[in-house]
Write a protein that holds these residues in place. Structure first.
Motif, mmCIF file in Angstrom:
data_model
loop_
_atom_site.group_PDB
_atom_site.id
_atom_site.type_symbol
_atom_site.label_atom_id
_atom_site.label_comp_id
_atom_site.label_asym_id
_atom_site.label_seq_id
_atom_site.Cartn_x
_atom_site.Cartn_y
_atom_site.Cartn_z
ATOM 1 N N ASP A 441 8.320 40.413 -19.270
ATOM 2 C CA ASP A 441 8.026 39.222 -18.652
ATOM 3 C C ASP A 441 7.105 38.515 -19.388
ATOM 4 O O ASP A 441 5.661 39.184 -19.684
ATOM 5 C CB ASP A 441 7.328 39.576 -17.269
ATOM 6 N N PRO A 442 7.461 37.402 -20.041
ATOM 7 C CA PRO A 442 6.533 36.744 -20.911
ATOM 8 C C PRO A 442 5.249 36.122 -20.305
ATOM 9 O O PRO A 442 3.904 36.385 -21.093
ATOM 10 C CB PRO A 442 7.326 35.477 -21.494
ATOM 11 N N GLY A 443 5.129 36.094 -19.070
ATOM 12 C CA GLY A 443 3.702 35.554 -18.323
ATOM 13 C C GLY A 443 2.885 36.747 -18.383
ATOM 14 O O GLY A 443 1.433 36.392 -18.635
ATOM 15 N N ALA A 444 3.296 38.024 -18.554
ATOM 16 C CA ALA A 444 2.119 38.979 -18.504
ATOM 17 C C ALA A 444 1.781 39.367 -19.835
ATOM 18 O O ALA A 444 0.606 39.812 -20.121
ATOM 19 C CB ALA A 444 2.864 40.170 -17.874
ATOM 20 N N GLN A 448 -0.603 38.639 -26.104
ATOM 21 C CA GLN A 448 -0.071 39.360 -27.160
ATOM 22 C C GLN A 448 0.790 38.670 -27.986
ATOM 23 O O GLN A 448 0.792 38.749 -29.244
ATOM 24 C CB GLN A 448 0.223 40.667 -26.550
ATOM 25 N N LEU A 449 1.906 38.015 -27.343
ATOM 26 C CA LEU A 449 3.024 37.323 -27.951
ATOM 27 C C LEU A 449 2.345 36.243 -28.656
ATOM 28 O O LEU A 449 2.827 36.125 -30.064
ATOM 29 C CB LEU A 449 4.114 36.972 -26.996
ATOM 30 N N SER A 450 1.435 35.422 -28.440
ATOM 31 C CA SER A 450 0.939 34.362 -29.059
ATOM 32 C C SER A 450 0.308 34.694 -30.157
ATOM 33 O O SER A 450 0.592 34.193 -31.341
ATOM 34 C CB SER A 450 0.004 33.555 -28.223
ATOM 35 N N GLU A 451 -0.453 35.842 -30.303
ATOM 36 C CA GLU A 451 -1.107 36.413 -31.309
ATOM 37 C C GLU A 451 -0.152 36.992 -32.270
ATOM 38 O O GLU A 451 -0.259 36.764 -33.520
ATOM 39 C CB GLU A 451 -2.233 37.323 -30.950
ATOM 40 N N TRP A 452 0.755 37.686 -31.961
ATOM 41 C CA TRP A 452 1.835 38.205 -32.882
ATOM 42 C C TRP A 452 2.611 36.810 -33.553
ATOM 43 O O TRP A 452 2.913 37.013 -34.631
ATOM 44 C CB TRP A 452 2.827 38.869 -32.067
#
Length: 673
Positions: A441-444, A448-452
C-alpha cells in the motif's frame, strides 16, 4: 609531557618546494650539434609538426655591435620560475606575444600555492568538526541540531572575515556576513535578498591556510531532505584532493560505497577518514570491515582513523602523544607525501610541456632563417617545405579541419549517449519503484518510498555525471591526438563541473493520501454495504412470518457489509497505486528534463573550451610556420656583409633556446622517474 610544535607540519603545494630547482642546462654543445645545416630544410614533417631547428654552435659566437643581447646557455636558470622568465624573454624578443602569454599562464600555475581540498560525506559524520579541528579554528557550524547547509570555502586571510556569494552580477554578488552569524547561513538566508546562495567564503589566519591550503566543507549527501549529491560531485571534479568522511559508528553502507566510487571517478587523489574514534570502542573492527569493503570493490585509497575531539584536546593541552593518537599526524603525512606531491608533479609536468612546445615554436623560426643564411643553395628547398607545412597548418584552422570534425561529432555523440544513459537509469529506478508500489500500500509506505526514490535519483545523477566527465576527458584526448605529432597534445583545464541548483526547478514528489480510515468511517462504509442485504433478506423472511429485522437478515447484512468494506479498501489501494505511479513518473520525467538540459549546457561549454584551446594551438603553429617561411625568404635578400652578423645572432639565440629545451626535457625525465 612534551609540547608539540607551535604549528603543524607544512603541507601546502609549495611548502617543501616553493620554487623547485631545475637542472641547470649545460653550456657545452649537444652531440648532434655537428649535424648538417640544411637538415631542417630537407626534413619532411606533418603539417603541424615543428621543423627541426638548426643546431647550436660549439661555442657562443661573438655578438656583433648593436645587437640585442640574448640569454645564452651560460646564463643557466636555477629554478622553474627562472626558466620560465628566461624563455619568456626569448619569446618576447622574437615578437611572439602569444607564446609569452602561454608562459605567463605556466608561471601563474607554478607560483600559485593554493591546494583545494574538498571534504565530503553523508549527513552527521563529523565533517565540520573535522575541518575545525584540522585548522584549529571555529569556522564551521557543529552541534546536534546544526549542519552545513551551503558549501563553505575556508582560505587564508590576515583577519577573520566571511562573505556570502550569491547568484547575480559580480558587483553585488559578495555580501559581508558577521563571523558570529556564519553558523546560521542557509540557502534561504535573508542576507541573500531572495537570490540563490552559491557558497559561503570564510578567510582566517592560520599556518595551514597561510601555506596555501583551501578547505571546502560541503553539505551532507543522502538522508531525507538532503538527497542530492550533484552539487557536491561538481565541486569534487575541480578539487586537488578529496577527503571522504565516515564515522566509526558502523561500517560503510551501500550508498556510501556508491558515493566513494563516484568520487574516485572524478578525482584521482582521494582518502577516507573514519571519524569519532573516541566515541566508539569498536572503531578498529569498523575500520577493518571498511578496508574489506574497499578491497572487495577493488578500491585502493588510504583509510585513516581520526578523532576531532582528541585533536582539540591535544592542541589545548599541548600533548603530542594525544595528537598522535588523534590520527592527525598520519593525515599530515598523507597530505605531504600524496596530495602535495601529486599536485606538484602535475603542475611541473604541464609547465615542462609548455616549455618544450614554446622552444619548438621559437627554434622553428630561428632555425629556418639560419639554415637559409648558412646555405643559400638549399634555401629553395626549405621554402618549399615550409610552404607545404603552411598550407596544412592553415587547413588545421579552418572549420573543415579534421580535429574540428572530431570535436563536433564527438560532442553530438556524447550528448546522445549521456541523455540515453540518464533516461535508461531513471527508467530502471521507475520500474523498481512501481514494483514496490504494486507489492504494498503506497499510502502507508509513501514517506519511505519518497526517501528511497530521492536517494536513488541522486545516485543516478551522480553516476551519469561521473560517466559524462570521463567521456568528456576521453573526447578531449581524441581531439588532442590530432596535435600529438607536433608535441602539442596538452589538454585545457575543463572546469565546468558546477552542479549547484541543478534540481532547484524539479518539483517535489506529490503527496499521497495515507489511506488511514477512522472507526466511524469504517462503520459508515459497512452500513452502506449491509443496508441492501438486511432489506432483501428481511423481506424474504417476512413471507414465512418472520419480522423484517431478524437474525437471518442481520447476519446477511454483516456479511455484505464486511465485503463492501473490503471491496472499498481494495479499490482505494488500487487508486493510490495508480496515483503513486503517476507521481513517480512525473518526478523522474522532471528530473530527466532538468538534468538533461544541464548536461547539454555543460557539453556546449566543454565544446567551446576545447575549440578555443585547440584553435589557439593551431594558430600558434600556423604563425610559427608563416614566420619561418618569411624569415627563410628574406634570408635570400640579406647582403653578404650583413650575413655573418645575422648568422652569429641567430646562433646565439638558438643556443639559448636549445639549452632551455634541454632543461625542460630533463625536467620531463625527472617527472617520469
Amino acid at each position: 609531557m612534551t609540547t608539540p610544535p607551535a604549528e603543524p607540519p607544512r603541507v601546502g603545494r609549495h611548502a617543501a618546494d616553493r620554487d623547485a630547482p631545475t637542472p641547470a642546462p649545460t653550456s657545452h654543445t649537444p652531440a648532434h650539434a655537428s649535424a648538417e645545416p640544411h637538415a631542417a630544410a630537407e626534413t619532411r614533417r606533418p603539417a603541424h609538426a615543428a621543423v627541426s631547428p638548426a643546431p647550436a654552435p660549439a661555442a657562443a659566437p661573438v655578438r656583433p655591435p648593436g645587437t640585442t643581447p640574448t640569454p645564452t646557455a651560460t646564463q643557466a636558470p636555477t629554478t622553474i620560475g627562472d626558466l620560465l622568465a628566461t624563455m619568456s624573454d626569448v619569446a618576447r624578443e622574437a615578437g611572439r606575444t602569444d607564446l609569452v602569454s602561454r608562459l605567463d599562464g605556466a608561471r601563474t600555475r607554478i607560483t600559485d600555492p593554493r591546494l583545494r581540498i574538498v571534504v565530503v560525506g553523508q549527513l552527521k559524520q563529523g565533517k565540520s568538526s573535522f575541518v575545525n579541528a584540522l585548522l584549529n579554528l571555529d569556522v564551521c557550524s557543529v552541534g546536534d541540531d546544526e549542519t552545513t547547509a551551503v558549501p563553505t570555502v575556508i582560505s587564508h586571510g590576515r583577519q577573520p572575515a566571511a562573505h556570502l556569494i550569491v547568484d547575480g552580477p559580480s558587483a553585488d554578488s559578495r555580501i559581508p556576513v558577521p563571523m558570529d552569524a556564519i553558523a546560521g547561513i542557509t540557502p534561504d538566508s535573508p542576507l541573500a535578498g531572495g537570490r540563490e546562495v552559491l557558497r559561503l567564503e570564510v578567510t582566517a589566519p592560520g599556518p595551514l591556510l597561510a601555506d596555501g591550503l583551501v578547505l571546502v566543507d560541503t553539505p551532507g549527501v543522502g538522508g531525507h531532505g538532503h538527497p542530492y549529491a550533484a552539487a557536491t560531485l561538481g565541486m569534487v571534479a575541480a578539487a586537488d584532493a578529496v577527503l571522504i568522511i565516515s564515522d566509526a559508528s558502523q561500517e560503510f553502507t551501500a550508498p556510501e560505497m556508491s558515493f566513494i566510487q563516484q568520487v574516485i571517478g572524478l578525482c584521482p587523489t582521494v582518502a577516507c577518514l573514519v571519524t569519532k574514534t573516541d566515541l566508539y570502542p569498536h572503531w578498529r573492527a569498523v575500520v577493518d570491515a571498511d578496508r574489506g569493503h574497499l578491497a572487495a570493490a577493488d578500491i585502493d585509497i588510504p583509510l585513516l582513523p581520526v578523532s576531532s575531539t582528541l585533536r582539540a584536546h591535544a592542541l589545548r593541552l599541548g600533548d603530542e602523544k594525544l595528537n598522535a593518537e588523534a590520527g592527525f599526524l598520519e593525515l599530515y603525512r598523507y597530505l605531504r607525501e600524496r596530495v602535495v606531491a601529486t599536485a606538484q608533479q602535475a603542475t611541473r609536468s604541464t609547465v615542462a610541456t609548455d616549455l618544450r612546445v614554446v622552444s619548438e615554436h621559437l627554434a622553428l623560426t630561428l632555425g629556418s632563417e639560419l639554415a637559409a643564411l648558412r646555405d643559400p643553395d638549399t634555401a629553395g628547398r626549405a621554402v618549399g617545405a615550409l610552404r607545404e607545412a603552411k598550407t596544412d597548418a592553415e587547413a588545421m584552422r579552418r572549420q573543415s579541419a579534421q580535429w574540428q570534425q572530431t570535436l563536433a561529432d564527438g560532442i553530438a555523440d556524447l550528448a546522445a549517449d549521456i541523455d540515453h544513459d540518464l533516461r535508461d537509469r531513471l527508467r530502471a529506478v521507475t520500474r523498481e519503484a512501481e514494483r514496490a508500489i504494486d507489492e504494498g500500500d503506497p499510502g502507508a509506505d509513501w514517506d519511505q518510498l519518497s526517501e528511497w526514490l530521492a536517494d536513488q535519483t541522486a545516485a543516478v545523477i551522480g553516476d551519469n555525471f561521473v560517466w559524462a566527465h570521463e567521456r568528456s576527458v576521453w573526447l578531449a584526448e581524441r581531439v588532442a591526438d590530432h596535435f600529438a605529432a607536433a608535441g602539442q597534445d596538452s589538454l585545457p583545464d575543463i572546469d565546468v563541473a558546477d552542479m549547484t541548483g541543478v534540481l532547484d526547478s524539479v518539483a517535489e514528489l506529490t503527496e499521497l493520501d495515507s489511506g488511514r480510515v477512522g472507526v466511524a468511517q469504517k462503520l459508515l462504509i459497512g452500513m452502506r454495504g449491509s443496508y441492501g442485504g438486511v432489506l432483501m433478506f428481511g423481506l424474504i423472511s417476512t413471507m414465512v412470518g418472520m419480522a423484517l429485522i431478524n437474525p437471518v437478515s442481520v447476519g446477511a447484512g454483516l456479511l455484505l457489509g464486511t465485503k463492501a468494506y473490503r471491496d472499498d479498501k481494495e479499490a482505494k489501494i488500487l487508486d493510490r497505486r495508480a496515483k503513486a505511479k503517476v507521481a513517480v513518473r512525473a518526478f523522474t520525467d522532471d528530473v530527466s528534463f532538468q538534468v538533461g538540459k544541464e548536461s547539454r549546457d555543460r557539453l556546449r561549454v566543454i565544446q567551446r573550451v576545447l575549440r578555443d584551446h585547440f584553435t589557439s594551438v593551431a594558430e600558434q603553429t600556423a604563425r610559427s610556420i608563416s614566420e619561418s617561411l618569411s624569415a627563410a625568404q628574406s634570408a635570400a635578400t640579406v647582403l653578404e656583409s650583413e650575413r655573418a652578423g645575422r648568422v652569429a645572432e641567430l646562433e646565439s639565440r638558438l643556443s639559448a633556446v636549445a639549452a632551455l629545451r634541454k632543461a625542460a626535457d630533463h625536467l620531463d625525465r625527472e617527472l617520469a622517474r
